[in-house]
Motif scaffolding. Structure first.
Motif, PDB file in Angstrom:
ATOM      1  N   GLY A 149      -2.067 -15.856 -50.781  1.00  0.00           N
ATOM      2  CA  GLY A 149      -1.659 -14.546 -50.297  1.00  0.00           C
ATOM      3  C   GLY A 149      -2.686 -13.922 -49.374  1.00  0.00           C
ATOM      4  N   ALA A 150      -2.580 -12.604 -49.199  1.00  0.00           N
ATOM      5  CA  ALA A 150      -3.508 -11.865 -48.341  1.00  0.00           C
ATOM      6  C   ALA A 150      -4.936 -12.033 -48.845  1.00  0.00           C
ATOM      7  CB  ALA A 150      -3.121 -10.391 -48.321  1.00  0.00           C
ATOM      8  N   GLY A 151      -5.855 -12.228 -47.920  1.00  0.00           N
ATOM      9  CA  GLY A 151      -7.258 -12.396 -48.274  1.00  0.00           C
ATOM     10  C   GLY A 151      -7.646 -13.815 -48.623  1.00  0.00           C
ATOM     11  N   SER A 152      -6.682 -14.711 -48.674  1.00  0.00           N
ATOM     12  CA  SER A 152      -6.968 -16.107 -48.996  1.00  0.00           C
ATOM     13  C   SER A 152      -7.231 -16.905 -47.714  1.00  0.00           C
ATOM     14  CB  SER A 152      -5.798 -16.728 -49.749  1.00  0.00           C
ATOM     15  OG  SER A 152      -4.733 -17.015 -48.855  1.00  0.00           O
ATOM     16  N   PRO A 153      -7.794 -18.113 -47.842  1.00  0.00           N
ATOM     17  CA  PRO A 153      -7.957 -18.954 -46.649  1.00  0.00           C
ATOM     18  C   PRO A 153      -6.637 -19.278 -45.958  1.00  0.00           C
ATOM     19  CG  PRO A 153      -9.348 -19.760 -48.430  1.00  0.00           C
ATOM     20  CD  PRO A 153      -8.464 -18.690 -49.016  1.00  0.00           C
ATOM     21  N   PHE A 154      -5.527 -19.254 -46.696  1.00  0.00           N
ATOM     22  CA  PHE A 154      -4.242 -19.529 -46.052  1.00  0.00           C
ATOM     23  C   PHE A 154      -3.918 -18.465 -45.010  1.00  0.00           C
ATOM     24  CE2 PHE A 154      -3.975 -22.036 -49.917  1.00  0.00           C
ATOM     25  CZ  PHE A 154      -3.418 -23.219 -49.445  1.00  0.00           C
ATOM     26  N   GLU A 155      -4.289 -17.217 -45.282  1.00  0.00           N
ATOM     27  CA  GLU A 155      -4.112 -16.159 -44.277  1.00  0.00           C
ATOM     28  C   GLU A 155      -5.004 -16.425 -43.073  1.00  0.00           C
ATOM     29  OE1 GLU A 155      -3.613 -11.392 -44.447  1.00  0.00           O
ATOM     30  OE2 GLU A 155      -5.535 -12.140 -45.185  1.00  0.00           O
ATOM     31  N   ARG A 156      -6.176 -16.991 -43.316  1.00  0.00           N
ATOM     32  CA  ARG A 156      -7.104 -17.289 -42.212  1.00  0.00           C
ATOM     33  C   ARG A 156      -6.581 -18.406 -41.321  1.00  0.00           C
ATOM     34  NH1 ARG A 156     -11.682 -17.124 -46.782  1.00  0.00           N
ATOM     35  NH2 ARG A 156     -11.463 -14.895 -47.212  1.00  0.00           N
ATOM     36  N   LEU A 157      -5.739 -19.283 -41.863  1.00  0.00           N
ATOM     37  CA  LEU A 157      -5.117 -20.311 -41.018  1.00  0.00           C
ATOM     38  C   LEU A 157      -4.284 -19.650 -39.927  1.00  0.00           C
ATOM     39  CD1 LEU A 157      -3.956 -22.886 -43.715  1.00  0.00           C
ATOM     40  CD2 LEU A 157      -5.776 -23.230 -42.030  1.00  0.00           C
ATOM     41  N   LEU A 158      -3.578 -18.586 -40.279  1.00  0.00           N
ATOM     42  CA  LEU A 158      -2.781 -17.855 -39.297  1.00  0.00           C
ATOM     43  C   LEU A 158      -3.680 -17.197 -38.265  1.00  0.00           C
ATOM     44  CD1 LEU A 158      -0.086 -16.713 -38.299  1.00  0.00           C
ATOM     45  CD2 LEU A 158      -0.331 -14.871 -39.976  1.00  0.00           C
ATOM     46  N   ALA A 159      -4.744 -16.558 -38.717  1.00  0.00           N
ATOM     47  CA  ALA A 159      -5.661 -15.872 -37.799  1.00  0.00           C
ATOM     48  C   ALA A 159      -6.338 -16.846 -36.845  1.00  0.00           C
ATOM     49  CB  ALA A 159      -6.715 -15.105 -38.599  1.00  0.00           C
ATOM     50  N   ARG A 160      -6.517 -18.094 -37.272  1.00  0.00           N
ATOM     51  CA  ARG A 160      -7.218 -19.093 -36.461  1.00  0.00           C
ATOM     52  C   ARG A 160      -6.264 -19.936 -35.615  1.00  0.00           C
ATOM     53  NH1 ARG A 160     -12.652 -20.154 -38.602  1.00  0.00           N
ATOM     54  NH2 ARG A 160     -12.593 -22.078 -37.372  1.00  0.00           N
ATOM     55  N   ASP A 161      -4.979 -19.596 -35.589  1.00  0.00           N
ATOM     56  CA  ASP A 161      -3.991 -20.352 -34.813  1.00  0.00           C
ATOM     57  C   ASP A 161      -4.021 -21.830 -35.197  1.00  0.00           C
ATOM     58  OD1 ASP A 161      -1.940 -20.696 -32.912  1.00  0.00           O
ATOM     59  OD2 ASP A 161      -3.366 -21.213 -31.335  1.00  0.00           O
ATOM     60  N   ALA A 162      -4.017 -22.093 -36.498  1.00  0.00           N
ATOM     61  CA  ALA A 162      -4.143 -23.461 -36.998  1.00  0.00           C
ATOM     62  C   ALA A 162      -2.909 -24.290 -36.677  1.00  0.00           C
ATOM     63  CB  ALA A 162      -4.377 -23.445 -38.504  1.00  0.00           C
ATOM     64  N   LEU A 163      -3.146 -25.588 -36.500  1.00  0.00           N
ATOM     65  CA  LEU A 163      -2.072 -26.560 -36.409  1.00  0.00           C
ATOM     66  C   LEU A 163      -1.950 -27.234 -37.769  1.00  0.00           C
ATOM     67  CD1 LEU A 163      -0.161 -27.965 -34.201  1.00  0.00           C
ATOM     68  CD2 LEU A 163      -1.749 -29.877 -34.422  1.00  0.00           C
ATOM     69  N   ILE A 164      -0.742 -27.303 -38.305  1.00  0.00           N
ATOM     70  CA  ILE A 164      -0.474 -27.951 -39.584  1.00  0.00           C
ATOM     71  C   ILE A 164       0.105 -29.323 -39.285  1.00  0.00           C
ATOM     72  CG2 ILE A 164       0.688 -27.745 -41.812  1.00  0.00           C
ATOM     73  CD1 ILE A 164       1.125 -24.735 -41.074  1.00  0.00           C
ATOM     74  N   LEU A 165      -0.505 -30.369 -39.837  1.00  0.00           N
ATOM     75  CA  LEU A 165      -0.105 -31.738 -39.524  1.00  0.00           C
ATOM     76  C   LEU A 165       0.218 -32.519 -40.781  1.00  0.00           C
ATOM     77  CD1 LEU A 165      -0.006 -34.148 -37.356  1.00  0.00           C
ATOM     78  CD2 LEU A 165      -2.322 -34.656 -38.171  1.00  0.00           C
ATOM     79  N   GLY A 166       1.357 -33.220 -40.763  1.00  0.00           N
ATOM     80  CA  GLY A 166       1.681 -34.181 -41.804  1.00  0.00           C
ATOM     81  C   GLY A 166       1.437 -35.580 -41.274  1.00  0.00           C
ATOM     82  N   PHE A 167       0.536 -36.302 -41.918  1.00  0.00           N
ATOM     83  CA  PHE A 167       0.198 -37.678 -41.548  1.00  0.00           C
ATOM     84  C   PHE A 167       0.877 -38.573 -42.582  1.00  0.00           C
ATOM     85  CE2 PHE A 167      -2.706 -41.374 -41.769  1.00  0.00           C
ATOM     86  CZ  PHE A 167      -2.873 -41.694 -40.439  1.00  0.00           C
ATOM     87  N   ASP A 168       2.072 -39.055 -42.250  1.00  0.00           N
ATOM     88  CA  ASP A 168       2.925 -39.749 -43.221  1.00  0.00           C
ATOM     89  C   ASP A 168       3.188 -38.862 -44.432  1.00  0.00           C
ATOM     90  OD1 ASP A 168       4.017 -42.120 -42.301  1.00  0.00           O
ATOM     91  OD2 ASP A 168       2.207 -43.284 -42.686  1.00  0.00           O
ATOM     92  N   ALA A 169       3.258 -37.566 -44.202  1.00  0.00           N
ATOM     93  CA  ALA A 169       3.552 -36.592 -45.256  1.00  0.00           C
ATOM     94  C   ALA A 169       4.590 -35.623 -44.711  1.00  0.00           C
ATOM     95  CB  ALA A 169       2.291 -35.838 -45.673  1.00  0.00           C
ATOM     96  N   PRO A 170       5.663 -35.336 -45.460  1.00  0.00           N
ATOM     97  CA  PRO A 170       6.753 -34.508 -44.953  1.00  0.00           C
ATOM     98  C   PRO A 170       6.421 -33.022 -44.956  1.00  0.00           C
ATOM     99  CG  PRO A 170       7.195 -35.137 -47.212  1.00  0.00           C
ATOM    100  CD  PRO A 170       5.938 -35.860 -46.818  1.00  0.00           C
ATOM    101  N   PHE A 171       7.282 -32.242 -44.334  1.00  0.00           N
ATOM    102  CA  PHE A 171       7.127 -30.789 -44.281  1.00  0.00           C
ATOM    103  C   PHE A 171       7.008 -30.190 -45.677  1.00  0.00           C
ATOM    104  CE2 PHE A 171       8.778 -26.480 -44.274  1.00  0.00           C
ATOM    105  CZ  PHE A 171       8.136 -25.893 -43.199  1.00  0.00           C
ATOM    106  N   SER A 172       7.665 -30.769 -46.658  1.00  0.00           N
ATOM    107  CA  SER A 172       7.648 -30.227 -48.023  1.00  0.00           C
ATOM    108  C   SER A 172       6.252 -30.192 -48.624  1.00  0.00           C
ATOM    109  CB  SER A 172       8.576 -31.037 -48.932  1.00  0.00           C
ATOM    110  OG  SER A 172       8.181 -32.401 -48.977  1.00  0.00           O
ATOM    111  N   THR A 173       5.296 -30.909 -48.030  1.00  0.00           N
ATOM    112  CA  THR A 173       3.915 -30.893 -48.538  1.00  0.00           C
ATOM    113  C   THR A 173       3.091 -29.764 -47.929  1.00  0.00           C
ATOM    114  OG1 THR A 173       3.064 -32.398 -46.817  1.00  0.00           O
ATOM    115  CG2 THR A 173       3.967 -33.407 -48.821  1.00  0.00           C
ATOM    116  N   PHE A 174       3.634 -29.024 -46.970  1.00  0.00           N
ATOM    117  CA  PHE A 174       2.863 -28.016 -46.235  1.00  0.00           C
ATOM    118  C   PHE A 174       2.679 -26.767 -47.104  1.00  0.00           C
ATOM    119  CE2 PHE A 174       4.087 -29.458 -41.630  1.00  0.00           C
ATOM    120  CZ  PHE A 174       3.569 -30.719 -41.903  1.00  0.00           C
ATOM    121  N   THR A 175       1.535 -26.642 -47.711  1.00  0.00           N
ATOM    122  CA  THR A 175       1.269 -25.545 -48.641  1.00  0.00           C
ATOM    123  C   THR A 175       1.286 -24.191 -47.951  1.00  0.00           C
ATOM    124  OG1 THR A 175      -0.203 -27.129 -49.720  1.00  0.00           O
ATOM    125  CG2 THR A 175      -0.220 -24.889 -50.575  1.00  0.00           C
TER     126      THR A 175
END
Length: 284
Positions: A150-176
């Protein structure tokens, strides 16, 4: 030779020849996905036998590090449990030892955890691994977040950092990161995203000190009513969820900002990727 054995032999041959690729080719392919030096990249991965990658998991980790460079940030999940919910994990009473609890998110994640200069957040249920510039700041205070994504977590920082989320032989369902999106849209749900009571547990930090933390866990109802394929279909239709290959390795990637924006747009349009309790089929 039976048909099954013949198929295995063909795949083995293809993995050494037409599907074969190495570290340099992986870095080049990552560039094509939008990973530049200085990028923030979060990788979800599987290590499959006929991917074509000519190297060990450590070589894949080196390629991901090379792709972002020392000025970038490489992130992976490292939950210490598998095939169970976070509530079930906490019910075991086992501590999350930041230095010793293995990552159960695949061998690439575990090799990354053990590699040089990697930092691990102190989350009870969703610890993240980080390497590169600002890694320590990225994972900071994860143990203080009652909502681990949630708010204040590193997951929020992924948004602030314009992160790219990549699945390497891993489906979208693994994207935390999708749980962060759910957290942001929790008010649009006709039920509680989280169980009402906090769940306590122990994190052991790098000095060996035990820290008692309390977190919210996703509700059983939310897990039962989630219909993620609807969101995936919208993301594909919107052109922000991408798929490709390198060798025989399947790649899936999306920008965190695109996922957040399009999920919100999907819900604002009167649809949702959760069922309403009234519409869900009755359990037998």
């Amino acid at each position: 030779m039976n048909l099954g054995a013949l198929k295995q032999r063909i795949k083995q041959t293809a993995a050494r020849t037409v599907w074969a690729y190495g570290r340099e080719q992986l870095v080049k392919r990552l560039r094509g996905c939008g990973v530049a030096p200085g990028s923030t990249l979060i990788v979800h991965s599987s290590w499959l036998p006929f991917s074509g990658f000519q190297g060990k998991p450590a070589d894949a980790v080196r390629a991901f590090k090379e792709a972002v460079g020392p000025e970038g940030l490489l992130v992976m999940t490292s939950m210490p449990y598998h095939n169970m919910s976070s509530a079930q994990w906490l019910a075991t009473g086992k501590p999350m030892n930041v230095a010793r609890s293995p990552s159960m998110m695949g061998i690439i994640s575990e090799v990354f955890r053990r590699s040089e200069n990697v930092r691990r957040s102190l989350s009870l249920t969703h610890p993240l691994l980080a390497w590169g510039r600002d890694a320590e700041a990225f994972i900071a205070d994860h143990e203080k977040a009652e909502r681990p994504f949630g708010a204040g977590s590193p997951f929020e920082r992924l948004l602030a950092r314009d992160a790219l989320i990549l699945g390497f032989d891993a489906p979208f369902s693994t994207f935390t990161y999708t749980h962060f999106v759910e957290d942001q849209l929790a008010a649009t749900l006709p039920f509680d995203l989280y169980e009402p009571a906090l769940k306590a547990g122990v994190v052991i930090d790098r000095t060996g000190q035990s820290i008692t933390c309390a977190v919210k866990v996703l509700s059983a109802q939310a897990n039962r009513l989630r219909r993620e394929p609807r969101l995936v279909a919208h993301l594909e239709q919107s052109g922000v969820l991408h798929r490709g290959k390198v060798g025989n390795t399947r790649l899936t990637w999306i920008r965190a900002a695109d996922l957040s924006r399009e999920a919100a747009r999907f819900v604002a349009g009167g649809r949702h990727f959760f069922d309403s309790p009234a519409d869900a089929p009755r359990q037998p």
